[in-house]
Write a protein that holds these residues in place. Structure first.
Motif, short mmCIF file in Angstrom:
data_model
loop_
_atom_site.label_atom_id
_atom_site.label_comp_id
_atom_site.label_asym_id
_atom_site.label_seq_id
_atom_site.Cartn_x
_atom_site.Cartn_y
_atom_site.Cartn_z
N THR A 152 0.80 -1.22 0.00
CA THR A 152 0.00 0.00 0.00
C THR A 152 0.84 1.27 0.00
N SER A 153 2.16 1.12 0.09
CA SER A 153 3.02 2.30 0.16
C SER A 153 3.29 2.93 -1.21
N LEU A 154 2.89 2.25 -2.28
CA LEU A 154 3.05 2.80 -3.63
C LEU A 154 1.70 2.88 -4.32
N SER A 155 1.56 3.81 -5.22
CA SER A 155 0.33 3.91 -6.01
C SER A 155 0.29 2.73 -7.00
N ALA A 156 -0.89 2.49 -7.54
CA ALA A 156 -1.04 1.42 -8.53
C ALA A 156 -0.10 1.65 -9.72
N ASP A 157 0.02 2.90 -10.18
CA ASP A 157 0.91 3.19 -11.30
C ASP A 157 2.37 2.94 -10.94
N ALA A 158 2.77 3.34 -9.74
CA ALA A 158 4.16 3.13 -9.31
C ALA A 158 4.45 1.64 -9.15
N LEU A 159 3.48 0.88 -8.64
CA LEU A 159 3.67 -0.58 -8.54
C LEU A 159 3.82 -1.21 -9.91
N GLU A 160 3.01 -0.77 -10.85
CA GLU A 160 3.09 -1.32 -12.20
C GLU A 160 4.41 -0.96 -12.86
N ASP A 161 4.88 0.27 -12.66
CA ASP A 161 6.19 0.67 -13.18
C ASP A 161 7.29 -0.19 -12.58
N TYR A 162 7.19 -0.46 -11.28
CA TYR A 162 8.20 -1.28 -10.60
C TYR A 162 8.17 -2.71 -11.12
N ARG A 163 6.96 -3.25 -11.34
CA ARG A 163 6.82 -4.61 -11.88
C ARG A 163 7.46 -4.68 -13.27
N HIS A 164 7.20 -3.68 -14.11
CA HIS A 164 7.81 -3.64 -15.44
C HIS A 164 9.34 -3.56 -15.35
N GLN A 165 9.82 -2.77 -14.41
CA GLN A 165 11.27 -2.65 -14.21
C GLN A 165 11.87 -4.01 -13.84
N ILE A 166 11.23 -4.74 -12.94
CA ILE A 166 11.71 -6.07 -12.55
C ILE A 166 11.73 -7.00 -13.76
N PHE A 207 11.97 -6.28 -16.87
CA PHE A 207 13.03 -5.85 -17.78
C PHE A 207 14.40 -6.24 -17.23
N GLU A 208 14.66 -5.90 -15.96
CA GLU A 208 15.98 -6.17 -15.37
C GLU A 208 16.29 -7.66 -15.30
N GLU A 209 15.25 -8.48 -15.11
CA GLU A 209 15.45 -9.93 -15.01
C GLU A 209 15.33 -10.62 -16.38
N SER A 210 15.12 -9.84 -17.43
CA SER A 210 14.94 -10.36 -18.80
C SER A 210 13.82 -11.40 -18.86
N LEU A 211 12.68 -11.06 -18.27
CA LEU A 211 11.54 -11.97 -18.21
C LEU A 211 10.48 -11.57 -19.23
N GLY A 224 5.25 -13.45 -14.21
CA GLY A 224 4.42 -12.51 -13.48
C GLY A 224 4.43 -12.78 -11.99
N VAL A 225 4.33 -14.05 -11.62
CA VAL A 225 4.37 -14.42 -10.20
C VAL A 225 5.75 -14.13 -9.62
N TYR A 226 6.80 -14.45 -10.36
CA TYR A 226 8.16 -14.19 -9.89
C TYR A 226 8.36 -12.69 -9.62
N ALA A 227 7.88 -11.86 -10.52
CA ALA A 227 8.01 -10.40 -10.33
C ALA A 227 7.25 -9.96 -9.08
N LEU A 228 6.06 -10.51 -8.85
CA LEU A 228 5.30 -10.17 -7.65
C LEU A 228 6.02 -10.64 -6.39
N LEU A 229 6.64 -11.82 -6.45
CA LEU A 229 7.42 -12.31 -5.30
C LEU A 229 8.60 -11.38 -5.01
N LEU A 230 9.28 -10.93 -6.06
CA LEU A 230 10.40 -10.00 -5.87
C LEU A 230 9.92 -8.67 -5.27
N MET A 231 8.77 -8.22 -5.71
CA MET A 231 8.21 -6.99 -5.14
C MET A 231 7.90 -7.18 -3.66
N ALA A 232 7.31 -8.32 -3.32
CA ALA A 232 6.99 -8.61 -1.91
C ALA A 232 8.26 -8.68 -1.08
#
Length: 161
Positions: free
Chosen positions: A116-130, A132-136, A144-152
Motif C-alpha cells: 500500500t506504500s506505492l500507487s497502482a501506477d508506481a507498482l506497475e512501473d516497478y513490476r515492469h522494471q523487474i 526488464f531487469e530480469e529479462s523476463l 508474473g508471479v516471480y516479479a510479484l514475489l520480488l516486489m513482496a
C-alpha cells in the motif's frame, strides 16, 4: 511468517472467446507452481480461431481442469491470493471453477491491497522494471508471479532465509 500467495494467468482472447491457457501461483514457502491448462469444450469458439494459441498443444500438454482445481484446493485454501490487477484474473479463475461446478477456495485481491506504500501506477512501473531487469517475458504467468514475489521481498513481506 508465511509468504503472500500470488497468481498470474495467461489467457486466450479473441472476438468469440476468453479463457485461461496457463497459470502460475506461489506457495506458502515462496515456491511456485505452473501449469498449461487443457481448455473446456465450452470455452472454445465455434470458428476454432484461437489466435496465437495451438489447441492441439493445449489439449495434449494441458492439465485437466479437475486436476487443476484439486491442486488449487490443496495449495490455496481460504487464502487471499494477490494478482497484478491488470488481467481479468478473477473472471478466468471463475471460468475454471464454474466449468467443474466448484466454488473458488480462495479470494483474489490486487497487489495494491498488499503493498500500500506505492500507487497502482508506481507498482506497475516497478513490476515492469523487474521484468526488464530480469529479462523476463511478461506474458508468461510464472514470470508474473516471480516479479510479484520480488516486489513482496523488496517490501519486507517475505522471510529472508
Amino acid at each position: 511468517m508465511p509468504a503472500p500467495r500470488f497468481l498470474d494467468i495467461e489467457y486466450c482472447q479473441t472476438d468469440d472467446a476468453l479463457f485461461p491457457v496457463a497459470m502460475a501461483w506461489s506457495l506458502e514457502n515462496g515456491q511456485m507452481k505452473t501449469v498449461v491448462i487443457a481448455p473446456a469444450d465450452e470455452w472454445l469458439p465455434e470458428d476454432g480461431d484461437l489466435g496465437d494459441f495451438d489447441l492441439h498443444y493445449l489439449e495434449e500438454q494441458g492439465v485437466p481442469l479437475l486436476e487443476l482445481i484439486h491442486e488449487l484446493h490443496q495449495d490455496l485454501p481460504d487464502q487471499t491470493v494477490y494478482v497484478d490487477g491488470l488481467d481479468p484474473d478473477e473472471i478466468l479463475v471463475d471460468l475454471i471453477f464454474n466449468a467443474m461446478n466448484q466454488e473458488v477456495p480462495f479470494e483474489i485481491a490486487a497487489v495494491t491491497e498488499l503493498i500500500t506504500s506505492l500507487s497502482a501506477d508506481a507498482l506497475e512501473d516497478y513490476r515492469h522494471q523487474i521484468l526488464f531487469e530480469e529479462s523476463l517475458e511478461p506474458q508468461l504467468p510464472e514470470n508474473g508471479v516471480y516479479a510479484l514475489l520480488l516486489m513482496a521481498q523488496t517490501y519486507g513481506l517475505l522471510d529472508e532465509d
